[in-house]
Write a protein that holds these residues in place. Structure first.
Motif, PDB file in Angstrom:
ATOM      1  N   TRP A 360      -1.219  70.676  63.624  1.00  0.00           N
ATOM      2  CA  TRP A 360      -2.564  70.349  63.089  1.00  0.00           C
ATOM      3  C   TRP A 360      -3.640  71.055  63.507  1.00  0.00           C
ATOM      4  O   TRP A 360      -4.771  71.414  62.849  1.00  0.00           O
ATOM      5  CB  TRP A 360      -2.780  68.895  63.257  1.00  0.00           C
ATOM      6  CG  TRP A 360      -1.514  67.993  62.924  1.00  0.00           C
ATOM      7  CD1 TRP A 360      -1.045  67.184  64.005  1.00  0.00           C
ATOM      8  CD2 TRP A 360      -0.772  67.928  61.855  1.00  0.00           C
ATOM      9  NE1 TRP A 360       0.109  66.522  63.323  1.00  0.00           N
ATOM     10  CE2 TRP A 360       0.550  66.816  62.120  1.00  0.00           C
ATOM     11  CE3 TRP A 360      -0.593  68.489  60.606  1.00  0.00           C
ATOM     12  CZ2 TRP A 360       1.416  66.538  61.256  1.00  0.00           C
ATOM     13  CZ3 TRP A 360       0.259  68.200  59.639  1.00  0.00           C
ATOM     14  CH2 TRP A 360       1.277  67.127  59.830  1.00  0.00           C
ATOM     15  N   ASN A 382      -2.835  65.123  67.591  1.00  0.00           N
ATOM     16  CA  ASN A 382      -2.697  66.283  67.945  1.00  0.00           C
ATOM     17  C   ASN A 382      -2.403  66.346  69.607  1.00  0.00           C
ATOM     18  O   ASN A 382      -2.102  67.605  70.310  1.00  0.00           O
ATOM     19  CB  ASN A 382      -4.134  67.019  68.176  1.00  0.00           C
ATOM     20  CG  ASN A 382      -4.698  67.587  66.617  1.00  0.00           C
ATOM     21  OD1 ASN A 382      -3.884  67.749  65.770  1.00  0.00           O
ATOM     22  ND2 ASN A 382      -5.780  67.279  66.554  1.00  0.00           N
ATOM     23  N   ASP A 389      -5.923  61.735  65.543  1.00  0.00           N
ATOM     24  CA  ASP A 389      -7.176  62.488  65.586  1.00  0.00           C
ATOM     25  C   ASP A 389      -7.746  62.787  64.307  1.00  0.00           C
ATOM     26  O   ASP A 389      -8.849  63.186  64.134  1.00  0.00           O
ATOM     27  CB  ASP A 389      -6.554  63.929  66.261  1.00  0.00           C
ATOM     28  CG  ASP A 389      -6.001  63.690  67.733  1.00  0.00           C
ATOM     29  OD1 ASP A 389      -7.148  63.515  68.545  1.00  0.00           O
ATOM     30  OD2 ASP A 389      -4.967  63.838  67.923  1.00  0.00           O
ATOM     31  N   SER A 390      -6.928  62.759  63.119  1.00  0.00           N
ATOM     32  CA  SER A 390      -7.386  62.856  61.803  1.00  0.00           C
ATOM     33  C   SER A 390      -6.729  61.873  60.925  1.00  0.00           C
ATOM     34  O   SER A 390      -5.417  61.746  60.958  1.00  0.00           O
ATOM     35  CB  SER A 390      -7.439  64.360  61.491  1.00  0.00           C
ATOM     36  OG  SER A 390      -7.673  64.616  60.114  1.00  0.00           O
ATOM     37  N   ILE A 392      -6.448  61.249  56.575  1.00  0.00           N
ATOM     38  CA  ILE A 392      -6.596  61.998  55.520  1.00  0.00           C
ATOM     39  C   ILE A 392      -5.911  61.020  54.426  1.00  0.00           C
ATOM     40  O   ILE A 392      -4.624  60.851  54.337  1.00  0.00           O
ATOM     41  CB  ILE A 392      -6.045  63.324  55.294  1.00  0.00           C
ATOM     42  CG1 ILE A 392      -6.660  64.299  56.255  1.00  0.00           C
ATOM     43  CG2 ILE A 392      -6.142  64.021  54.023  1.00  0.00           C
ATOM     44  CD1 ILE A 392      -6.133  65.574  56.804  1.00  0.00           C
TER      45      ILE A 392
END
Length: 407
Positions: A360, A382, A389-390, A392
């Motif tokens: 990523w 990550n 961490d993200s 979506i």
């Protein structure tokens, strides 16, 4: 079938639709041969060898000799260049041109030499500002401190190392080669597959769509043609057929595996393109088909596991793993197998999540994530930590998640 290239070692989605998933696994990378005395050498190797004498403080001494794995070299200017070029013996300022090609000053690159055949020679270390003529160099000289590192100079000056600049000729060792350009790693991005339609999202949030496959197919991604980005493909469980789509829109197919197998294409042989493979849940075996048609198998995991693979250690090839879905009060477990046979585990996600893998952050190693079908949410990690961490949200509930470095 045309050859299939490097698979998405860091990016293939693990797909679990009606009990079907998709992942990767590979064999170890071959060792890189060291430079041979008198043979090909890269520019960075030349500079590293030059720096080694600086680090050791080798003094200027025309009567002295120093031996390394490549040969024995005089501790003077031409012996120093001979050593840096890893010649089999010390040449002189008069004989260095015999193993070199004359170039212009403007063509100088790191690892080339400036040679005054009557008296002196030194290594060009690189331009600091070519437009103004500024550069650095390495020299073994009786005029200056022989233990210094790269020294600053200007090609337009009247003298270099105490001799008129016009007396020098620029030389390029016949066996020197440019270093390979740095590899740009594309971060993995996410997407979804819906009955033959791909909806792909880039790292910047831009979206694109493509049609390939049909309802019931299992999506797979990989760099089939060695083009530096992932391409689309599908595995058709009803016929155990891999269908791979190329950048020009053409496709190839290969039948491999048994009913019930899970597609796991990957760069198993680390030879620049992918080989097709399957995971057989009945035996927990990864079965890899090599270019010559032979197969190998490795058993890893437990019944009910979902195969996942990626470059967990940043070693340049894929490694195998499994995802153990939460059940009966347990938690989702990622089990990652390393080259030495050890296995590391991590807990991540909620019950009902599907595993995905990817690089990523574009750092050259794979981490994991999950896709939550109920909310069409990707939670990317990550650092092998317990929190994402993200996050979506993309696609519709019920879509099959895909990942790849198409962005």
């Amino acid at each position: 079938m045309s050859r299939v290239s490097r698979a998405a070692a860091r990016s293939l989605a693990t797909l679990v639709a009606a009990g079907v998933g998709a992942t990767l696994f590979t064999a170890a990378a071959p060792a890189q041969a060291a430079s041979t005395a008198g043979g090909t050498i890269t520019r960075s190797e030349v500079l590293a060898r030059a720096q080694s004498w600086v680090n050791e403080g080798v003094p200027y001494n025309q009567q002295g000799y120093k031996t390394d794995a490549n040969g024995t070299y005089r501790e003077d200017c031409s012996g120093y260049v001979s050593m840096a070029w890893h010649l089999t013996d010390s040449l002189t300022t008069q004989t260095l041109p015999n193993v070199s090609t004359t170039i212009s000053f403007s063509q100088l690159k790191a690892g080339d030499a400036l040679d005054y055949t009557a008296d002196h020679t030194f290594l060009f270390a690189g331009w600091t500002n070519q437009s103004t003529g500024d550069f650095t160099y390495y020299a073994e000289s009786n005029k200056y401190d022989p233990t210094h590192g790269p020294t600053k100079a200007n090609i337009n000056s009247s003298s270099l190392e105490g001799w008129p600049t016009g007396n020098y000729t620029a030389l390029r060792y016949n066996n020197i080669v440019d270093d390979a350009p740095p590899v740009t790693i594309r971060p993995s991005a996410v997407g979804v597959f819906r009955d033959g339609t791909w909806a792909l999202r880039s790292g910047s949030g831009a979206t694109t769509s493509a049609g390939f496959g049909q309802p019931g197919d299992v999506p797979i991604t990989g760099d089939w043609d060695g083009v530096g980005h992932d391409q689309l493909g599908v595995f058709r469980p009803s016929t155990t057929t891999f269908a791979l789509r190329h950048d020009d829109g053409s496709s190839d197919s290969l039948v491999f595996g048994n009913p019930g197998d899970i597609p796991v294409p990957g760069m198993w042989d680390h030879n620049g393109h992918a080989q097709m493979a399957v995971y057989r849940p009945s035996t927990n075996a990864f079965i890899v088909r090599h270019d010559n048609g032979s197969t190998d198998s490795v058993v890893f995991g437990n019944p009910g596991d979902i195969p996942i693979v990626g470059d967990w250690d940043g070693v340049g090839h894929t490694q195998m793993g499994v995802f153990r879905p939460a059940a009966n009060g347990s938690q989702n477990t990622f089990a990652l197998r390393h080259d030495d046979g050890t296995v590391s585990t991590a807990i991540y996600g909620n019950q009902g999540d599907l595993p995905i893998v990817g690089d990523w952050a574009g750092k050259g190693r794979t981490t994991f994530g999950v896709y939550r079908p109920s909310t069409a949410t990707f939670a990317l990690n990550n650092a092998y930590a317990g929190t994402p961490d993200s996050v979506i949200t993309y696609g519709n509930p019920g879509d099959t998640p895909v990942t790849g470095n198409w962005s």
